[in-house]
Motif scaffolding. Structure first.
Motif, PDB file in Angstrom:
ATOM      1  N   PRO A  12      -2.073  -0.441  -9.820  1.00  0.00           N
ATOM      2  CA  PRO A  12      -0.664  -0.158  -9.559  1.00  0.00           C
ATOM      3  C   PRO A  12      -0.204   1.120 -10.253  1.00  0.00           C
ATOM      4  O   PRO A  12      -0.719   1.501 -11.314  1.00  0.00           O
ATOM      5  N   TYR A  13       0.761   1.783  -9.642  1.00  0.00           N
ATOM      6  CA  TYR A  13       1.402   2.913 -10.306  1.00  0.00           C
ATOM      7  C   TYR A  13       2.015   2.444 -11.620  1.00  0.00           C
ATOM      8  O   TYR A  13       2.388   1.266 -11.766  1.00  0.00           O
ATOM      9  N   ALA A  14       2.133   3.353 -12.569  1.00  0.00           N
ATOM     10  CA  ALA A  14       2.553   2.977 -13.930  1.00  0.00           C
ATOM     11  C   ALA A  14       3.933   2.328 -13.975  1.00  0.00           C
ATOM     12  O   ALA A  14       4.202   1.493 -14.852  1.00  0.00           O
ATOM     13  N   ASP A  15       4.812   2.690 -13.054  1.00  0.00           N
ATOM     14  CA  ASP A  15       6.178   2.162 -13.070  1.00  0.00           C
ATOM     15  C   ASP A  15       6.287   0.754 -12.508  1.00  0.00           C
ATOM     16  O   ASP A  15       7.304   0.082 -12.702  1.00  0.00           O
ATOM     17  N   VAL A  16       5.257   0.288 -11.810  1.00  0.00           N
ATOM     18  CA  VAL A  16       5.396  -0.896 -10.960  1.00  0.00           C
ATOM     19  C   VAL A  16       5.541  -2.181 -11.747  1.00  0.00           C
ATOM     20  O   VAL A  16       6.463  -2.981 -11.510  1.00  0.00           O
ATOM     21  N   LEU A  17       4.642  -2.460 -12.662  1.00  0.00           N
ATOM     22  CA  LEU A  17       4.649  -3.744 -13.361  1.00  0.00           C
ATOM     23  C   LEU A  17       5.959  -3.985 -14.111  1.00  0.00           C
ATOM     24  O   LEU A  17       6.601  -5.032 -13.921  1.00  0.00           O
ATOM     25  N   PRO A  18       6.416  -3.057 -14.964  1.00  0.00           N
ATOM     26  CA  PRO A  18       7.678  -3.330 -15.658  1.00  0.00           C
ATOM     27  C   PRO A  18       8.864  -3.434 -14.715  1.00  0.00           C
ATOM     28  O   PRO A  18       9.775  -4.239 -14.942  1.00  0.00           O
ATOM     29  N   ALA A  19       8.862  -2.630 -13.652  1.00  0.00           N
ATOM     30  CA  ALA A  19       9.985  -2.687 -12.713  1.00  0.00           C
ATOM     31  C   ALA A  19      10.015  -4.015 -11.973  1.00  0.00           C
ATOM     32  O   ALA A  19      11.076  -4.628 -11.816  1.00  0.00           O
TER      33      ALA A  19
ATOM     34  N   ASP B 178       0.827  -1.214   0.000  1.00  0.00           N
ATOM     35  CA  ASP B 178       0.000   0.000   0.000  1.00  0.00           C
ATOM     36  C   ASP B 178       0.855   1.256   0.000  1.00  0.00           C
ATOM     37  O   ASP B 178       1.735   1.433   0.851  1.00  0.00           O
ATOM     38  N   ASP B 179       0.593   2.131  -0.950  1.00  0.00           N
ATOM     39  CA  ASP B 179       1.273   3.411  -1.144  1.00  0.00           C
ATOM     40  C   ASP B 179       2.717   3.269  -1.594  1.00  0.00           C
ATOM     41  O   ASP B 179       3.411   4.266  -1.791  1.00  0.00           O
ATOM     42  N   THR B 180       3.169   2.038  -1.775  1.00  0.00           N
ATOM     43  CA  THR B 180       4.455   1.780  -2.416  1.00  0.00           C
ATOM     44  C   THR B 180       4.238   1.304  -3.843  1.00  0.00           C
ATOM     45  O   THR B 180       4.869   1.808  -4.777  1.00  0.00           O
ATOM     46  N   LEU B 181       3.314   0.352  -4.018  1.00  0.00           N
ATOM     47  CA  LEU B 181       3.038  -0.192  -5.354  1.00  0.00           C
ATOM     48  C   LEU B 181       1.729   0.313  -5.931  1.00  0.00           C
ATOM     49  O   LEU B 181       1.527   0.244  -7.143  1.00  0.00           O
ATOM     50  N   TRP B 182       0.825   0.794  -5.085  1.00  0.00           N
ATOM     51  CA  TRP B 182      -0.441   1.370  -5.551  1.00  0.00           C
ATOM     52  C   TRP B 182      -0.937   2.349  -4.499  1.00  0.00           C
ATOM     53  O   TRP B 182      -0.560   2.256  -3.329  1.00  0.00           O
ATOM     54  N   PRO B 183      -1.778   3.302  -4.875  1.00  0.00           N
ATOM     55  CA  PRO B 183      -2.355   4.222  -3.880  1.00  0.00           C
ATOM     56  C   PRO B 183      -3.380   3.493  -3.028  1.00  0.00           C
ATOM     57  O   PRO B 183      -4.293   2.838  -3.552  1.00  0.00           O
ATOM     58  N   CYS B 184      -3.233   3.611  -1.714  1.00  0.00           N
ATOM     59  CA  CYS B 184      -4.089   2.843  -0.809  1.00  0.00           C
ATOM     60  C   CYS B 184      -5.456   3.488  -0.598  1.00  0.00           C
ATOM     61  O   CYS B 184      -6.485   2.817  -0.703  1.00  0.00           O
ATOM     62  N   ALA B 185      -5.482   4.773  -0.270  1.00  0.00           N
ATOM     63  CA  ALA B 185      -6.730   5.413   0.155  1.00  0.00           C
ATOM     64  C   ALA B 185      -7.863   5.265  -0.861  1.00  0.00           C
ATOM     65  O   ALA B 185      -8.977   4.878  -0.486  1.00  0.00           O
ATOM     66  N   PRO B 186      -7.653   5.554  -2.141  1.00  0.00           N
ATOM     67  CA  PRO B 186      -8.768   5.420  -3.085  1.00  0.00           C
ATOM     68  C   PRO B 186      -9.247   3.972  -3.230  1.00  0.00           C
ATOM     69  O   PRO B 186     -10.440   3.728  -3.460  1.00  0.00           O
ATOM     70  N   THR B 187      -8.346   3.016  -3.083  1.00  0.00           N
ATOM     71  CA  THR B 187      -8.742   1.612  -3.148  1.00  0.00           C
ATOM     72  C   THR B 187      -9.676   1.261  -1.993  1.00  0.00           C
ATOM     73  O   THR B 187     -10.738   0.648  -2.196  1.00  0.00           O
ATOM     74  N   ILE B 188      -9.296   1.650  -0.787  1.00  0.00           N
ATOM     75  CA  ILE B 188     -10.125   1.363   0.389  1.00  0.00           C
ATOM     76  C   ILE B 188     -11.449   2.113   0.298  1.00  0.00           C
ATOM     77  O   ILE B 188     -12.514   1.567   0.625  1.00  0.00           O
ATOM     78  N   GLU B 189     -11.397   3.352  -0.140  1.00  0.00           N
ATOM     79  CA  GLU B 189     -12.633   4.145  -0.251  1.00  0.00           C
ATOM     80  C   GLU B 189     -13.627   3.496  -1.209  1.00  0.00           C
ATOM     81  O   GLU B 189     -14.831   3.427  -0.921  1.00  0.00           O
ATOM     82  N   ARG B 190     -13.130   3.014  -2.346  1.00  0.00           N
ATOM     83  CA  ARG B 190     -14.031   2.351  -3.302  1.00  0.00           C
ATOM     84  C   ARG B 190     -14.616   1.074  -2.707  1.00  0.00           C
ATOM     85  O   ARG B 190     -15.817   0.808  -2.832  1.00  0.00           O
ATOM     86  N   ALA B 191     -13.769   0.289  -2.054  1.00  0.00           N
ATOM     87  CA  ALA B 191     -14.242  -0.971  -1.483  1.00  0.00           C
ATOM     88  C   ALA B 191     -15.260  -0.719  -0.372  1.00  0.00           C
ATOM     89  O   ALA B 191     -16.279  -1.423  -0.277  1.00  0.00           O
ATOM     90  N   GLU B 192     -15.006   0.271   0.460  1.00  0.00           N
ATOM     91  CA  GLU B 192     -15.949   0.560   1.546  1.00  0.00           C
ATOM     92  C   GLU B 192     -17.254   1.133   1.014  1.00  0.00           C
ATOM     93  O   GLU B 192     -18.324   0.882   1.591  1.00  0.00           O
TER      94      GLU B 192
END
Length: 239
Positions: free
Chosen positions: A111-118, A18-32
């Motif tokens: 995931p942030y755009a850089d994450v998958l290829p990295a 969370d917040d390293t590979l993807w933004p956490c807050a919007p993910t939790i907000e959508r799920a809740e």
């Protein structure tokens, strides 16, 4: 800067989620939001009294009063829902369906755009272990298959900055702490916690925030995982 082993000596990378590979807050907000809409249809007597913020407060109180499960966010949510559903005359078994729905959407991370290829490139060179205080299940996210092992606080019985997650990763990788590198966004729960064990740590600072003045600087600071690969390459060339 921390003193590092030579870059080639790293034999394991541990990575926060969370917040390293993807933004956490919007993910939790959508799920809740999805969960709450389901509760409005399924348990309206409950939602007439409890809005989303009140339900968060209920979970926080539960975590303080029941510290033995506080590290397991899924268990906290399930127990909270069971208590609330029972209090308003609903079958507590509904909590299991509610948690399953929440987790389905909690794992729909972007995931942030850089994450998958990295990660694909890093995984070709190092064993990768994800370590998280949260309850994301990597195998249900777009990053499935990229980690050799994925550990949550619920798996090891404690949340960072406790050492359990790092120790679990080191045990899995069969490497000593000085041969492991941790990557994470939190100066205290990631960087400082890892280096207390003797691991090197790189701060993933996506928000360009200042480093806490009371902590000594990390081994490295990068804005994304693409920069991390450059950081590792710099270490390699310096040999």
């Amino acid at each position: 800067m921390d003193k590092l082993p030579t870059e080639r000596a790293f034999r394991l990378l541990t990575i926060d989620l969370d917040d390293t590979l993807w933004p956490c807050a919007p993910t939790i907000e959508r799920a809740e939001a999805v969960l709450y809409a389901w509760l409005e249809r399924t348990a309206p007597r409950l939602t007439e009294v409890y809005d989303q913020e009140a339900m968060r407060r209920h979970r926080r109180v539960l975590m303080m009063s029941w510290p033995e499960i506080a590290h397991d966010l899924t268990a906290v949510r399930r127990h909270s829902l069971r208590g609330l559903l029972s209090a308003y005359g609903y079958d507590v078994a509904l909590a299991d369906a509610a948690v399953a729905l929440f987790l389905e959407h909690r794992n729909r991370v972007i995931p942030y755009a850089d994450v998958l290829p990295a990660l694909q490139a890093l995984g070709a060179e190092y064993p990768l272990v994800s370590v998280t205080n949260g309850n994301a299940e990597v195998a249900r996210t777009p990053l499935r298959g990229l980690f050799g092992r994925s550990l949550t606080a619920a798996d090891v019985g404690a949340r960072k900055p406790a050492p359990n997650l790092f120790l679990g990763a080191l045990q899995w990788g069969r490497v000593p702490p000085e041969r492991a590198l941790h990557l994470g966004d939190d100066p205290y729960r990631d960087v400082e916690a890892a280096r207390r064990l003797g691991m090197a740590a790189v701060w993933i600072n996506r928000g360009d925030t200042p480093w806490p003045h009371e902590l000594k600087p990390p081994a490295g600071e990068v804005a994304d995982l693409g920069q991390l690969r450059c950081w590792l390459e710099d270490r390699r060339r310096a040999l």
